[in-house]
Design a protein around this motif. Structure first.
Motif, mmCIF file in Angstrom:
data_model
loop_
_atom_site.group_PDB
_atom_site.id
_atom_site.type_symbol
_atom_site.label_atom_id
_atom_site.label_comp_id
_atom_site.label_asym_id
_atom_site.label_seq_id
_atom_site.Cartn_x
_atom_site.Cartn_y
_atom_site.Cartn_z
ATOM 1 N N GLY A 81 -62.336 63.237 -67.690
ATOM 2 C CA GLY A 81 -63.296 62.389 -68.389
ATOM 3 C C GLY A 81 -63.557 61.124 -67.603
ATOM 4 O O GLY A 81 -62.751 60.704 -66.784
ATOM 5 N N ALA A 82 -64.688 60.490 -67.856
ATOM 6 C CA ALA A 82 -64.957 59.195 -67.239
ATOM 7 C C ALA A 82 -63.962 58.179 -67.779
ATOM 8 O O ALA A 82 -63.503 58.281 -68.903
ATOM 9 N N GLN A 83 -63.620 57.188 -66.960
ATOM 10 C CA GLN A 83 -62.654 56.172 -67.371
ATOM 11 C C GLN A 83 -63.211 54.787 -67.076
ATOM 12 O O GLN A 83 -62.782 54.118 -66.146
ATOM 13 N N PRO A 84 -64.178 54.318 -67.825
ATOM 14 C CA PRO A 84 -64.768 53.024 -67.546
ATOM 15 C C PRO A 84 -63.850 51.874 -67.928
ATOM 16 O O PRO A 84 -62.928 52.039 -68.694
ATOM 17 N N PHE A 85 -64.160 50.695 -67.392
ATOM 18 C CA PHE A 85 -63.455 49.476 -67.754
ATOM 19 C C PHE A 85 -64.427 48.636 -68.565
ATOM 20 O O PHE A 85 -65.319 49.176 -69.194
ATOM 21 N N TRP A 86 -64.288 47.320 -68.656
ATOM 22 C CA TRP A 86 -65.144 46.560 -69.550
ATOM 23 C C TRP A 86 -66.062 47.478 -70.357
ATOM 24 O O TRP A 86 -65.601 48.343 -71.052
ATOM 25 N N ALA A 126 -75.962 43.730 -69.283
ATOM 26 C CA ALA A 126 -76.291 44.555 -68.115
ATOM 27 C C ALA A 126 -75.096 44.664 -67.182
ATOM 28 O O ALA A 126 -74.767 45.747 -66.688
ATOM 29 N N PHE A 127 -74.430 43.530 -66.951
ATOM 30 C CA PHE A 127 -73.286 43.531 -66.041
ATOM 31 C C PHE A 127 -72.024 44.043 -66.721
ATOM 32 O O PHE A 127 -71.378 44.969 -66.245
ATOM 33 N N GLU A 128 -71.670 43.435 -67.859
ATOM 34 C CA GLU A 128 -70.382 43.722 -68.489
ATOM 35 C C GLU A 128 -70.309 45.121 -69.073
ATOM 36 O O GLU A 128 -69.258 45.758 -69.061
ATOM 37 N N SER A 129 -71.422 45.612 -69.585
ATOM 38 C CA SER A 129 -71.401 46.903 -70.269
ATOM 39 C C SER A 129 -71.999 48.011 -69.426
ATOM 40 O O SER A 129 -71.305 48.901 -68.955
ATOM 41 N N TYR A 130 -73.298 47.917 -69.164
ATOM 42 C CA TYR A 130 -74.001 49.065 -68.610
ATOM 43 C C TYR A 130 -73.655 49.325 -67.149
ATOM 44 O O TYR A 130 -73.482 50.478 -66.743
ATOM 45 N N MET A 131 -73.556 48.279 -66.325
ATOM 46 C CA MET A 131 -73.223 48.530 -64.924
ATOM 47 C C MET A 131 -71.815 49.099 -64.792
ATOM 48 O O MET A 131 -71.570 50.004 -63.987
#
Length: 753
Positions: A384-389, A598-603
């Motif tokens: 699975g994807a493992q994103p941060f913020w 845009a930076f904290e979430s989507y990017m």
């Protein structure tokens, strides 16, 4: 006569050692040999100009015994044969009289080949011992799926044997777990693990196994005789494939195999950075110390392993239970992990002081194992994807921090509670987390702790149990919890200096009264706009110490998980700036609006794969520069200010706002998550984003550990205490408004110790 050894090949080194086999092994002081690069004492000066190998080591000056602990491979180190000795003997001790060492036991400085080639010898003193084992190995048992880094259990003659899962492989129609043969057991033997708290059978050992083979059969071009290469690999046919994942616990996604043979293996691998996750030790960072290490001679035959891996300074060494672990070559330029070796054993060498063991890893070339077993690595099953913020940002930072502590007891406690604090690494999938947190909020169930501050506390208590908001604002609900998540400390005062600069220069200014006066001078009197993030962490640090002093591990785990949110905020550059969502006043008012999400979430979500790939190298690099020690709540607050300062220097908030604004040309569709916009932000800030995330996780782990040490918790709690905490008890704590209460800047001072 000057000689240059730089042109010596691996074949030259192996041939030289083989020619001198009987001479070296007959010496009573020699305990092992290997090939690699010359170890230079750390106290030796670096050359000021071009100097030969011989000139680097004048014989006139007596030096301390060379050991792995006091020596290093340098950029100018030359190829050599490495000889390990039990006792360091100075030249004047050799002779024929009483008490003298026979001259025949002197290890030669140079090996002379029949054709005139010369090969240097590097002598290293070691004190071999059994691999040291933690009194409490940090076993990490799978909660949902089994994969690399988790323990496997086999039973023989009434005794359980535990090893690590290396990874998944396939012969084209069946999938197997790769592990160590000596633990996999005979063909048909059941192999188990602890899954979801129950001991279950997850596979059956097969007849596809490797023990050892003549080295000349595995490396047909190397000139060796009477030498066996240890492989020690076995395959376990997995049962329910849906229970397995190719994702190695605690590591990012893997790249392609590091394909090595006698045609390309060479001394360039010596000192290379390698990483692993062992079932008994957890995250392991090391370097390849030498190649073709001869660890034993029986009946005139050498037994050799491909790699001798040393732990990095300050990193835990491997220990029993890690056999079967896959080691991965960390490409420093790209951050990619490439599987390179399978661990099958260990060798412990006692350090200079005689009190500390360095647990070295013995590992086999994975390419040979894959080829001889006729299988291929499986790299993309149930990952699975493992994103941060982003949607799961705080959970990601918290999960990473759980792997950075070094105290064995704390490491065990955090691993047992990673699914209370965050989600296990295999479960950090955005969709899974979105659904799990939504269900918890809708049903009033347990919310993993690292995002309780956002998902629970920033709500009215009449709507969400545990909510701490007290009223409404123009954009939703409001209350004293909100300003604890940020601190706009980059606004210049009348002297042109910021509060952040003043606090970094003088930590005594991390003081509630100083901050109150600063906000007053700037005309900021609204409590909701007087951010106090560092003091919130101070509050939690005090609770961590108090909980441990009271012997209450449930309170400690709850406070640690909740604190993770705020330290995660501190490593987000826009949480420490008045430019939190662009420029909000003056002629450029409105410029960059939308940059925060845009930076904290989507990017972050968009580039999760690249972030995971780059994090190991960033964590390892940052860990080499320890932060100032923390021993109080004030120190913890200072550490957070310093983190915010490093973050702002790594990612300048104004540069981030400008970069985002530059992408907003015309009517950009979905401006905050347009892929072209996110790609532009990543191009400019991607590497820096990885670094601040790693810095946040290391800072969080350091604060957790400081409280643990201050309270003497390592000696205070028994192994049986370090277990998963009851979710209902944790939920009852965070739903209490008096548990680390949310206070604004004008009221928090009285709560700080």
């Amino acid at each position: 006569m000057e000689r240059s050894f730089a042109s010596l090949s691996l074949k030259d080194l192996v041939e030289a050692r083989d020619n001198y086999h009987w001479h070296l092994t007959s010496m009573t002081n020699v305990v092992g040999t290997a090939v690699g690069l010359y170890y230079v004492r750390k106290s030796d000066p670096w050359p000021s100009g071009v100097r030969s190998a011989r000139a680097e080591h004048p014989t006139a000056v007596a030096k301390e015994p060379r050991t792995f602990a006091n020596s290093e491979v340098r950029s100018y180190s030359w190829p050599c044969v490495v000889v390990l000795v039990e006792r360091w003997v100075d030249p004047e001790e050799f002779g024929t009289g009483d008490g003298r060492v026979p001259p025949g036991d002197m290890v030669p400085k140079t090996l002379y080949m029949p054709d005139g080639r010369t090969v240097p010898v590097c002598v290293v003193k070691v004190d071999p011992s059994e691999p040291a084992r933690d009194l409490l190995p940090a076993w990490t048992w799978p909660k949902s799926m089994v994969g690399g880094g988790f323990p496997l259990i086999s039973r023989s003659q009434g005794v359980d044997h535990v090893a690590s899962v290396g990874g998944l492989v396939t012969d084209g129609h069946t999938v197997f777990a790769l592990t160590s043969r000596h633990v996999a057991g005979p063909a048909g033997a059941p192999v188990e693990t602890m899954l979801r708290g129950r001991r279950v059978t997850v596979g059956v050992s097969t007849s596809k196994q490797l023990t050892r083979l003549p080295l000349s059969e595995v490396y047909v071009d190397l000139p060796v005789r009477r030498t066996f290469l240890t492989l020690d690999a076995g395959l376990v046919e997995v049962g329910d494939l849906d229970q397995w994942t190719s994702q190695v616990y605690g590591l990012p996604a893997l790249g392609e195999l590091a394909d090595l043979s006698e045609r390309n293996i060479g001394t360039r691998l010596v000192d290379a950075h390698v990483v692993a996750f062992g079932a008994a030790s957890g995250r392991l960072d090391g370097r390849i110390a030498a190649l073709f290490y001869r660890y034993r001679t029986i009946g005139g035959y050498d037994e050799v392993t491909d790699f001798l891996i040393a732990p990095l300074p300050g990193s835990p060494g491997s220990q029993p239970g890690d056999s079967g672990t896959l080691w991965h070559l960390l490409e420093e330029d790209t951050g990619r992990l490439r599987p390179i070796a399978l661990q099958w054993g260990g060798q412990s060498f006692i350090a200079d002081s005689g009190t500390t063991n360095f647990n070295f890893t013995l590992a086999a070339n994975l390419t040979n194992i894959i080829r001889l077993l006729d299988v291929e690595l499986v790299l993309d099953h149930n990952r699975g994807a493992q994103p941060f913020w982003g949607k799961t940002g705080h959970y990601g930072v918290a999960a990473l921090a759980c792997e950075q502590v070094t105290s064995p007891g704390l490491r065990t406690l955090l691993r047992e509670n990673v699914d209370r604090i965050s989600f296990p690494s295999g479960g950090l999938d955005p969709d899974v987390i979105d659904q799990a947190t939504k269900d918890a909020k809708d049903t009033g169930g347990f919310m993993p702790l690292a995002d309780v501050a956002d998902l629970i506390w920033k709500n009215l208590g009449t709507k969400v149990p545990g909510g701490r908001d007290t009223g409404f604002s123009g954009h939703g609900t409001s209350g004293p919890e909100h300003p604890t998540h940020y601190a706009d400390i980059d606004v210049a005062d009348a002297d042109g200096r910021t509060l952040r600069q003043r606090c970094v220069d003088d930590p005594a200014k991390v003081d509630v009264a100083v901050w109150q006066a600063t906000y007053d001078a700037l005309g900021e009197t609204d409590s909701s706009k007087r951010g106090l993030l560092p003091f919130r962490v101070w509050q939690f640090y005090d609770e961590l110490v108090a909980a441990l002093t009271d012997g209450d591990l449930s309170r400690y785990v709850c406070a640690a998980g909740l604190m993770a949110h705020y330290v995660g905020d501190a490593c987000q550059p826009l949480h420490g700036s008045h430019l939190a969502d662009g420029i909000d006043s003056g002629p450029d008012a409105g410029k960059g609006k939308g940059v925060h999400s845009a930076f904290e979430s989507y990017m972050i979500d968009f580039k999760a794969g690249e972030i995971l790939t780059g994090l190991p190298a960033s964590v390892a690099a940052l860990a080499q520069n320890p932060r100032p020690p923390v021993s109080s709540g004030h120190d913890a607050a200072v550490a957070v200010v310093q983190l915010m300062d490093r973050t702002a220097h790594t990612i300048d908030p104004l540069a981030l706002v400008d970069a985002y604004a530059a992408t907003q040309t015309g009517q950009t569709k979905n401006p905050t998550h347009n892929h072209a916009v996110l790609e532009a932000l990543w191009t400019q800030f991607g590497d820096a984003t990885i670094d601040v995330l790693a810095d946040g996780a290391l800072t969080l782990a350091g604060i957790w550990e400081a409280a643990w040490v201050q309270a003497g918790a390592e000696q205070r709690f028994a192994p049986g205490d370090l277990v998963a905490m009851d979710r209902d008890a944790l939920q009852a704590l965070y739903e209490r408004p008096d548990f680390v209460p949310s206070l604004d800047l004008d009221h928090v001072g009285a709560a700080l110790r």
